[in-house]
Design a protein around this motif. Structure first.
Motif, PDB file in Angstrom:
ATOM      1  N   PHE A  19       0.228   4.612  -0.024  1.00 19.62           N
ATOM      2  CA  PHE A  19       0.367   3.594   0.648  1.00 19.62           C
ATOM      3  C   PHE A  19      -0.175   3.715   2.127  1.00 19.62           C
ATOM      4  O   PHE A  19      -0.024   4.770   2.746  1.00 19.62           O
ATOM      5  CB  PHE A  19       1.983   3.123   1.164  1.00 19.62           C
ATOM      6  CG  PHE A  19       2.082   1.785   1.513  1.00 19.62           C
ATOM      7  CD1 PHE A  19       2.790   0.852   0.822  1.00 19.62           C
ATOM      8  CD2 PHE A  19       1.994   1.373   2.870  1.00 19.62           C
ATOM      9  CE1 PHE A  19       3.082  -0.584   1.212  1.00 19.62           C
ATOM     10  CE2 PHE A  19       2.130   0.261   3.223  1.00 19.62           C
ATOM     11  CZ  PHE A  19       2.515  -0.649   2.490  1.00 19.62           C
ATOM     12  N   LEU A  20      -1.182   2.653   2.510  1.00 19.33           N
ATOM     13  CA  LEU A  20      -1.920   2.919   3.682  1.00 19.33           C
ATOM     14  C   LEU A  20      -1.255   2.069   4.895  1.00 19.33           C
ATOM     15  O   LEU A  20      -1.187   0.565   4.649  1.00 19.33           O
ATOM     16  CB  LEU A  20      -3.264   2.516   3.540  1.00 19.33           C
ATOM     17  CG  LEU A  20      -4.081   3.149   2.379  1.00 19.33           C
ATOM     18  CD1 LEU A  20      -5.616   2.945   2.593  1.00 19.33           C
ATOM     19  CD2 LEU A  20      -3.979   4.810   2.497  1.00 19.33           C
ATOM     20  N   PHE A  21      -0.621   2.491   5.891  1.00 21.29           N
ATOM     21  CA  PHE A  21      -0.007   1.672   6.957  1.00 21.29           C
ATOM     22  C   PHE A  21      -0.721   1.866   8.281  1.00 21.29           C
ATOM     23  O   PHE A  21      -0.664   3.326   8.673  1.00 21.29           O
ATOM     24  CB  PHE A  21       1.460   2.159   6.923  1.00 21.29           C
ATOM     25  CG  PHE A  21       2.144   1.776   8.179  1.00 21.29           C
ATOM     26  CD1 PHE A  21       2.026   0.296   8.869  1.00 21.29           C
ATOM     27  CD2 PHE A  21       3.311   2.436   8.849  1.00 21.29           C
ATOM     28  CE1 PHE A  21       2.685  -0.132   9.767  1.00 21.29           C
ATOM     29  CE2 PHE A  21       3.858   1.849   9.948  1.00 21.29           C
ATOM     30  CZ  PHE A  21       3.569   0.515  10.375  1.00 21.29           C
ATOM     31  N   GLY A  22      -1.408   0.968   8.925  1.00 22.19           N
ATOM     32  CA  GLY A  22      -1.936   1.350  10.123  1.00 22.19           C
ATOM     33  C   GLY A  22      -3.319   0.408  10.409  1.00 22.19           C
ATOM     34  O   GLY A  22      -3.879   0.042   9.358  1.00 22.19           O
ATOM     35  N   ASN A  23      -3.721   0.905  11.558  1.00 17.53           N
ATOM     36  CA  ASN A  23      -5.052   0.267  12.132  1.00 17.53           C
ATOM     37  C   ASN A  23      -5.051  -1.215  12.276  1.00 17.53           C
ATOM     38  O   ASN A  23      -4.005  -1.762  11.885  1.00 17.53           O
ATOM     39  CB  ASN A  23      -6.133   0.864  11.190  1.00 17.53           C
ATOM     40  CG  ASN A  23      -6.391   2.296  11.388  1.00 17.53           C
ATOM     41  OD1 ASN A  23      -7.554   2.824  10.960  1.00 17.53           O
ATOM     42  ND2 ASN A  23      -5.589   3.138  11.561  1.00 17.53           N
ATOM     43  N   ALA A  24      -6.207  -1.657  12.563  1.00 18.55           N
ATOM     44  CA  ALA A  24      -6.217  -3.019  12.654  1.00 18.55           C
ATOM     45  C   ALA A  24      -6.211  -3.779  11.727  1.00 18.55           C
ATOM     46  O   ALA A  24      -6.269  -3.096  10.410  1.00 18.55           O
ATOM     47  CB  ALA A  24      -7.615  -3.405  13.483  1.00 18.55           C
ATOM     48  N   PRO A  25      -5.850  -5.185  11.522  1.00 19.26           N
ATOM     49  CA  PRO A  25      -5.610  -6.153  10.395  1.00 19.26           C
ATOM     50  C   PRO A  25      -6.977  -6.132   9.858  1.00 19.26           C
ATOM     51  O   PRO A  25      -8.229  -6.060  10.191  1.00 19.26           O
ATOM     52  CB  PRO A  25      -5.269  -7.422  10.884  1.00 19.26           C
ATOM     53  CG  PRO A  25      -4.659  -7.038  12.237  1.00 19.26           C
ATOM     54  CD  PRO A  25      -5.476  -6.029  12.724  1.00 19.26           C
ATOM     55  N   GLY A  26      -6.859  -5.834   8.144  1.00 19.71           N
ATOM     56  CA  GLY A  26      -7.924  -5.683   7.357  1.00 19.71           C
ATOM     57  C   GLY A  26      -8.391  -4.343   7.141  1.00 19.71           C
ATOM     58  O   GLY A  26      -9.524  -4.386   6.082  1.00 19.71           O
ATOM     59  N   VAL A  27      -8.562  -3.392   8.080  1.00 14.32           N
ATOM     60  CA  VAL A  27      -8.915  -2.195   7.870  1.00 14.32           C
ATOM     61  C   VAL A  27      -8.333  -1.382   6.781  1.00 14.32           C
ATOM     62  O   VAL A  27      -9.043  -0.858   5.973  1.00 14.32           O
ATOM     63  CB  VAL A  27      -8.901  -1.333   9.204  1.00 14.32           C
ATOM     64  CG1 VAL A  27      -9.205   0.062   8.998  1.00 14.32           C
ATOM     65  CG2 VAL A  27      -9.638  -2.096  10.449  1.00 14.32           C
ATOM     66  N   ALA A  28      -6.938  -1.456   6.576  1.00 18.79           N
ATOM     67  CA  ALA A  28      -6.345  -0.587   5.530  1.00 18.79           C
ATOM     68  C   ALA A  28      -6.697  -0.958   4.319  1.00 18.79           C
ATOM     69  O   ALA A  28      -6.991  -0.554   3.320  1.00 18.79           O
ATOM     70  CB  ALA A  28      -4.949  -0.703   5.878  1.00 18.79           C
ATOM     71  N   GLU A  29      -6.810  -2.331   4.098  1.00 19.25           N
ATOM     72  CA  GLU A  29      -7.339  -3.003   2.938  1.00 19.25           C
ATOM     73  C   GLU A  29      -8.608  -2.597   2.426  1.00 19.25           C
ATOM     74  O   GLU A  29      -9.104  -2.215   1.280  1.00 19.25           O
ATOM     75  CB  GLU A  29      -7.237  -4.766   2.941  1.00 19.25           C
ATOM     76  CG  GLU A  29      -5.771  -5.106   3.103  1.00 19.25           C
ATOM     77  CD  GLU A  29      -5.099  -5.167   4.457  1.00 19.25           C
ATOM     78  OE1 GLU A  29      -5.859  -4.401   5.302  1.00 19.25           O
ATOM     79  OE2 GLU A  29      -4.103  -5.752   4.631  1.00 19.25           O
ATOM     80  N   ALA A  30      -9.519  -2.535   3.478  1.00 23.03           N
ATOM     81  CA  ALA A  30     -10.972  -2.246   3.054  1.00 23.03           C
ATOM     82  C   ALA A  30     -11.076  -0.648   2.825  1.00 23.03           C
ATOM     83  O   ALA A  30     -11.785  -0.140   1.670  1.00 23.03           O
ATOM     84  CB  ALA A  30     -11.753  -2.510   4.192  1.00 23.03           C
ATOM     85  N   ALA A  31     -10.234   0.040   3.333  1.00 22.76           N
ATOM     86  CA  ALA A  31     -10.503   1.436   3.145  1.00 22.76           C
ATOM     87  C   ALA A  31      -9.619   1.851   1.691  1.00 22.76           C
ATOM     88  O   ALA A  31     -10.145   2.481   0.904  1.00 22.76           O
ATOM     89  CB  ALA A  31      -9.313   2.223   4.251  1.00 22.76           C
ATOM     90  N   ALA A  32      -8.777   1.037   1.426  1.00 24.63           N
ATOM     91  CA  ALA A  32      -8.052   0.970  -0.152  1.00 24.63           C
ATOM     92  C   ALA A  32      -9.049   0.563  -1.124  1.00 24.63           C
ATOM     93  O   ALA A  32      -8.981   1.384  -2.092  1.00 24.63           O
ATOM     94  CB  ALA A  32      -6.812   0.174   0.025  1.00 24.63           C
ATOM     95  N   GLU A  33      -9.969  -0.435  -0.712  1.00 20.64           N
ATOM     96  CA  GLU A  33     -10.691  -0.821  -1.865  1.00 20.64           C
ATOM     97  C   GLU A  33     -12.027   0.387  -1.738  1.00 20.64           C
ATOM     98  O   GLU A  33     -12.367   0.607  -3.243  1.00 20.64           O
ATOM     99  CB  GLU A  33     -11.575  -2.046  -1.390  1.00 20.64           C
ATOM    100  CG  GLU A  33     -12.714  -2.293  -2.307  1.00 20.64           C
ATOM    101  CD  GLU A  33     -13.192  -3.885  -1.547  1.00 20.64           C
ATOM    102  OE1 GLU A  33     -14.256  -4.259  -2.303  1.00 20.64           O
ATOM    103  OE2 GLU A  33     -12.689  -4.406  -0.787  1.00 20.64           O
TER     104      GLU A  33
END
Length: 263
Positions: A111-125
């Motif tokens: 699970f990735l929790f943190g940073n600005a909105p949208g950043v964790a999603e891009a990192a996960a991708e």
């Protein structure tokens, strides 16, 4: 030191830095996931160590973690100067293959929790592309702090519930220091993920490209100069005035106290 995770440490200006290698880190992680035993991991860089020396509350927060990994060559150098060297630098960027490759190999949920909105999603991708089979259990941005720099209790309760509902084996928390250390310390027993890792702005690096630092920069050990060139207005003071102050304190501590005692 928590007896569940036995290892040697070196005292770097009040912060207990772990003297372990990557193999031991991977072994600890595997044992924690298998046994569902809590393992909390944070990172000590010169900036954090300097702030912790001036802020006993931050120092205590960092020392509550099971592992305090050496993030930055300044900490590696200090450990050597104090006579208790660490195996090497172990920043988040150095451990990407381990932080995500090992979970992909074993089918662990991350699970990735943190940073600005949208950043964790891009990192996960990105990490899912780089590590086939990696299971991202969920993502959440980290912009929840109030004007006092704390996450309100009712907000924290909602965040904990959402994270726990995803049943992660490993939770990465990128809220910045000291908020991320405070969040983990306050809620470690409420969070069901056995492994919790603080990571600062690491998701931004993952979201941008596979290697945040070019290979030549890593080889020459000048990551701080590369970051300074990229973000001079934000980082100039950290890598000039504050780094000079840090190294001065390390040298004076060595002169006054000699080599660090066993820890």
């Amino acid at each position: 030191m928590d007896r569940r995770w036995p290892h040697e440490t070196v005292d770097v200006l009040g912060v207990r830095v772990s003297r372990i290698d990557v193999a031991r880190l991977r072994a600890f992680t595997a044992a924690a996931v298998k046994d569902r035993t809590k393992l909390t991991i944070t990172f000590a860089n010169p900036d954090y160590v300097l702030k912790a020396q001036n802020d006993p509350a931050l120092r205590d927060l960092m020392n509550r973690f099971d592992l305090n990994l050496p993030d930055g060559w300044g900490v590696v150098l200090a450990a050597k100067i104090f006579g208790r060297p660490v195996p090497g630098r172990m920043a988040n960027d150095d451990l990407t293959d381990d932080l995500f490759g090992q979970p992909a190999e074993h089918g662990w949920r991350v699970f990735l929790f943190g940073n600005a909105p949208g950043v964790a999603e891009a990192a996960a991708e990105n990490v899912q592309k780089w590590y086939p089979g990696l299971h991202i259990a969920g993502t959440l941005h980290g912009h929840w702090a109030d004007d006092q720099g704390r996450i309100p209790a009712e907000t924290a309760e909602r965040l904990i519930a959402e994270i726990n509902d995803a049943s992660p084996d490993i939770l990465h928390v990128g809220l910045g220091t000291p908020l991320q250390q405070r969040f983990v310390s306050d809620y470690r027993d409420r969070l069901t993920a056995p492994v919790i890792i603080t990571c600062g702005a690491y998701f931004e690096h993952l979201a941008e490209r596979r290697e945040y630092y070019p290979a030549l920069v890593l080889k020459l050990r000048i990551g701080f100069l590369y970051r300074l060139a990229r973000e001079p207005r934000r980082l100039w003071r950290r890598y000039t005035v504050e780094l000079g102050s840090y190294l001065g304190r390390v040298i004076m501590h060595r002169i006054r106290h000699g080599k660090a005692p066993d820890a």
